[in-house]
Design an enzyme around this catalytic site. Sequence first.
Site, PDB file in Angstrom:
ATOM      1  N   THR A 170      15.905  62.407 -28.651  1.00 52.22           N
ATOM      2  CA  THR A 170      16.249  60.988 -28.549  1.00 52.22           C
ATOM      3  C   THR A 170      17.264  60.569 -29.610  1.00 52.22           C
ATOM      4  O   THR A 170      17.471  61.247 -30.608  1.00 52.22           O
ATOM      5  CB  THR A 170      14.988  60.117 -28.669  1.00 52.22           C
ATOM      6  OG1 THR A 170      14.396  60.312 -29.953  1.00 52.22           O
ATOM      7  CG2 THR A 170      13.981  60.458 -27.582  1.00 52.22           C
ATOM      8  N   ASP A 171      17.855  59.406 -29.375  1.00 54.26           N
ATOM      9  CA  ASP A 171      18.804  58.840 -30.332  1.00 54.26           C
ATOM     10  C   ASP A 171      18.111  57.750 -31.157  1.00 54.26           C
ATOM     11  O   ASP A 171      16.887  57.600 -31.086  1.00 54.26           O
ATOM     12  CB  ASP A 171      20.046  58.307 -29.605  1.00 54.26           C
ATOM     13  CG  ASP A 171      19.739  57.179 -28.627  1.00 54.26           C
ATOM     14  OD1 ASP A 171      18.621  56.597 -28.679  1.00 54.26           O
ATOM     15  OD2 ASP A 171      20.606  56.870 -27.803  1.00 54.26           O
ATOM     16  N   MET A 172      18.861  56.978 -31.884  1.00 55.45           N
ATOM     17  CA  MET A 172      18.286  55.953 -32.754  1.00 55.45           C
ATOM     18  C   MET A 172      17.567  54.854 -31.981  1.00 55.45           C
ATOM     19  O   MET A 172      16.705  54.171 -32.534  1.00 55.45           O
ATOM     20  CB  MET A 172      19.371  55.350 -33.647  1.00 55.45           C
ATOM     21  CG  MET A 172      19.870  56.333 -34.685  1.00 55.45           C
ATOM     22  SD  MET A 172      21.168  55.680 -35.757  1.00 55.45           S
ATOM     23  CE  MET A 172      20.284  54.373 -36.591  1.00 55.45           C
ATOM     24  N   ALA A 173      17.899  54.703 -30.711  1.00 55.70           N
ATOM     25  CA  ALA A 173      17.245  53.683 -29.886  1.00 55.70           C
ATOM     26  C   ALA A 173      15.974  54.217 -29.227  1.00 55.70           C
ATOM     27  O   ALA A 173      15.288  53.484 -28.523  1.00 55.70           O
ATOM     28  CB  ALA A 173      18.214  53.172 -28.821  1.00 55.70           C
ATOM     29  N   ILE A 192      15.872  56.612 -26.962  1.00 54.16           N
ATOM     30  CA  ILE A 192      16.121  57.097 -25.601  1.00 54.16           C
ATOM     31  C   ILE A 192      16.819  58.451 -25.669  1.00 54.16           C
ATOM     32  O   ILE A 192      17.410  58.808 -26.691  1.00 54.16           O
ATOM     33  CB  ILE A 192      16.947  56.090 -24.757  1.00 54.16           C
ATOM     34  CG1 ILE A 192      18.312  55.831 -25.382  1.00 54.16           C
ATOM     35  CG2 ILE A 192      16.185  54.782 -24.587  1.00 54.16           C
ATOM     36  CD1 ILE A 192      19.211  54.944 -24.556  1.00 54.16           C
TER      37      ILE A 192
END
Length: 128
Positions: free
Chosen positions: A13-16, A18
């Site tokens: 996942t990324d910082m959000a 997702i």
Amino acid sequence: MHIFRVRVYYEDTDMAGIVYHANYLKFIERARSDWVKQQGLDQNEMREKDGIVFVVRRIEADYLATAKYDDLLEIRTLTKSMTGVRLVMTQEVCRGEEVLFRAEVTAVCVTTDGHPTRLPLKLRRHVH
């Protein structure tokens, strides 16, 4: 249709929170590798014995919805067409019945020194 399952981990996942866009390409690559093995081909043996490897020639991708941490995803792979030298597959990453990502992938075989060559006969016979 070939089905391959993968769970989304934190590292995907990324910082959000997702799934990072490039990781969908990793997911579909794993599914294609599993599909090749299911066809009875050993890619290490192909490289070492026959001097050929699969390479992706083209990918057209659509990001339709987001996957999130801990989702269980299903990658569905379907052979769209095959010639003596080219294999075109449609791959979908799904959460349940929802399609999150769809790609059309064109793969070819090349010799270990980079020259195009025919797909393995075993694959051409099995898929057609």
